[in-house]
Scaffold this motif. Structure first.
Motif, PDB file in Angstrom:
ATOM      1  N   VAL A  24      38.472  -6.951  73.791  1.00 22.82           N
ATOM      2  CA  VAL A  24      38.062  -8.511  73.296  1.00 22.82           C
ATOM      3  C   VAL A  24      36.691  -8.809  73.581  1.00 22.82           C
ATOM      4  CG1 VAL A  24      38.785 -10.694  73.659  1.00 22.82           C
ATOM      5  CG2 VAL A  24      40.588  -9.386  73.391  1.00 22.82           C
ATOM      6  N   PHE A  25      36.041  -8.540  74.833  1.00 23.49           N
ATOM      7  CA  PHE A  25      34.880  -8.637  75.098  1.00 23.49           C
ATOM      8  C   PHE A  25      33.781  -8.265  74.167  1.00 23.49           C
ATOM      9  CE2 PHE A  25      31.011  -7.745  77.522  1.00 23.49           C
ATOM     10  CZ  PHE A  25      30.386  -9.215  77.805  1.00 23.49           C
ATOM     11  N   LYS A  26      34.005  -6.886  73.934  1.00 22.42           N
ATOM     12  CA  LYS A  26      33.237  -6.109  73.075  1.00 22.42           C
ATOM     13  C   LYS A  26      33.123  -6.617  71.796  1.00 22.42           C
ATOM     14  CE  LYS A  26      33.375  -1.392  75.122  1.00 22.42           C
ATOM     15  NZ  LYS A  26      34.060  -0.184  74.951  1.00 22.42           N
ATOM     16  N   THR A  27      34.260  -7.156  70.949  1.00 19.72           N
ATOM     17  CA  THR A  27      34.495  -7.709  69.843  1.00 19.72           C
ATOM     18  C   THR A  27      33.618  -9.314  69.933  1.00 19.72           C
ATOM     19  OG1 THR A  27      36.358  -6.771  69.336  1.00 19.72           O
ATOM     20  CG2 THR A  27      36.100  -8.497  68.016  1.00 19.72           C
ATOM     21  N   SER A  28      33.840  -9.894  70.849  1.00 17.82           N
ATOM     22  CA  SER A  28      33.230 -11.160  71.111  1.00 17.82           C
ATOM     23  C   SER A  28      31.805 -11.153  71.048  1.00 17.82           C
ATOM     24  CB  SER A  28      33.705 -11.944  72.310  1.00 17.82           C
ATOM     25  OG  SER A  28      35.066 -12.115  72.263  1.00 17.82           O
ATOM     26  N   VAL A  29      31.158 -10.073  71.584  1.00 16.10           N
ATOM     27  CA  VAL A  29      29.913  -9.943  71.779  1.00 16.10           C
ATOM     28  C   VAL A  29      29.262  -9.463  70.355  1.00 16.10           C
ATOM     29  CG1 VAL A  29      27.988  -8.160  72.503  1.00 16.10           C
ATOM     30  CG2 VAL A  29      29.703  -9.181  74.153  1.00 16.10           C
ATOM     31  N   VAL A  31      30.512 -10.230  67.484  1.00 17.60           N
ATOM     32  CA  VAL A  31      30.827 -11.530  66.786  1.00 17.60           C
ATOM     33  C   VAL A  31      29.516 -12.551  66.947  1.00 17.60           C
ATOM     34  CG1 VAL A  31      32.037 -13.748  66.427  1.00 17.60           C
ATOM     35  CG2 VAL A  31      33.394 -11.335  66.139  1.00 17.60           C
ATOM     36  N   ALA A  32      29.226 -12.682  68.243  1.00 22.42           N
ATOM     37  CA  ALA A  32      28.211 -13.621  68.711  1.00 22.42           C
ATOM     38  C   ALA A  32      26.717 -12.951  68.089  1.00 22.42           C
ATOM     39  CB  ALA A  32      28.185 -13.529  70.223  1.00 22.42           C
ATOM     40  N   PHE A 113      33.515 -15.452  62.102  1.00 17.09           N
ATOM     41  CA  PHE A 113      34.167 -16.055  63.299  1.00 17.09           C
ATOM     42  C   PHE A 113      35.829 -15.754  62.864  1.00 17.09           C
ATOM     43  CE2 PHE A 113      30.964 -18.894  64.509  1.00 17.09           C
ATOM     44  CZ  PHE A 113      30.520 -18.191  65.624  1.00 17.09           C
ATOM     45  N   GLY A 116      36.380 -11.848  63.285  1.00 14.84           N
ATOM     46  CA  GLY A 116      36.412 -11.449  64.626  1.00 14.84           C
ATOM     47  C   GLY A 116      37.816 -12.016  65.185  1.00 14.84           C
ATOM     48  N   PHE A 117      38.287 -13.335  65.018  1.00 11.19           N
ATOM     49  CA  PHE A 117      39.240 -13.797  65.618  1.00 11.19           C
ATOM     50  C   PHE A 117      40.645 -12.907  65.138  1.00 11.19           C
ATOM     51  CE2 PHE A 117      43.002 -16.809  65.409  1.00 11.19           C
ATOM     52  CZ  PHE A 117      43.072 -17.127  66.484  1.00 11.19           C
ATOM     53  N   ILE A 120      40.319  -9.873  67.243  1.00 13.10           N
ATOM     54  CA  ILE A 120      40.926 -10.065  68.612  1.00 13.10           C
ATOM     55  C   ILE A 120      42.489 -10.038  68.525  1.00 13.10           C
ATOM     56  CG2 ILE A 120      41.005 -11.670  70.429  1.00 13.10           C
ATOM     57  CD1 ILE A 120      37.978 -12.158  69.909  1.00 13.10           C
TER      58      ILE A 120
END
Length: 178
Positions: A24-29, A31-32, A113, A116-117, A120
């Motif tokens: 989840v952290f990797k995906t969030s990064v 996406v950011a 987004f 990415g959502f 996740i």
């Protein structure tokens, strides 16, 4: 012995949650990073558009001021509209371009987004992964040759005969059993 089983079970679950959290952290990064690229590109485009419009408007105002200065106060007072800067079209165009850039950025960010959502949710097991789309090319069926047509017709005839025979057999069996 039961305590050891519980401890091992908790360790296993904690490890799986840790792996999910890392994903989840990797995906969030990611996406950011994508969102940052969209925002930076859009802001740069907006800055260029707006600064070019401001520069054009400044030059038009300066030219108008010089024209009014040469004509004198009396001429400006008699016909003030003649000495207004001619920049309305440039302002409207810049505004239009800005709206397009912001709208495109909003749409792109929304897509990033949402993707990415969804990713996740799949990583956490809250949603099943979307089926992968197959690359299907519309292929035209090959033209039937005389031999192919004859074979297809022969198959249909055989199927008709088989069905008709099955119906007769069923009808005879029904009649005999009654």
């Amino acid at each position: 012995m039961e305590i050891q089983v519980v401890i091992n079970d908790v360790k296993g679950k904690a490890e799986s949650y840790a792996v999910q959290a890392q994903d989840v952290f990797k995906t969030s990064v990611e996406v950011a990073k994508q969102a940052n690229g969209i925002v930076v590109g859009s802001v740069q485009t907006l800055a260029k558009t707006e600064s070019a419009a401001a520069k054009d408007l400044y030059e038009a105002a300066l030219a108008s001021f010089e024209k009014a200065k040469k004509a004198g106060v009396k001429a400006v007072a008699n016909q003030p509209v003649e000495y207004l800067p001619n920049g309305k079209d440039r302002i409207v165009t810049a505004y239009s371009d800005s709206v397009k850039v912001v709208t495109k950025a909003r749409t792109d960010l929304e897509k990033v987004f949402e993707k990415g959502f969804d990713t996740i949710q799949v990583q956490l097991g809250l949603k099943k992964p979307a089926p992968k789309k197959r690359a299907t090319a519309a292929k035209k069926a090959p033209a039937k040759t005389a031999a192919t047509k004859k074979a297809a017709t022969g198959t249909k005839t055989t199927a008709k005969r088989t069905t008709a025979t099955a119906k007769k057999t069923t009808a005879k069996a029904t009649t005999t059993s009654a």
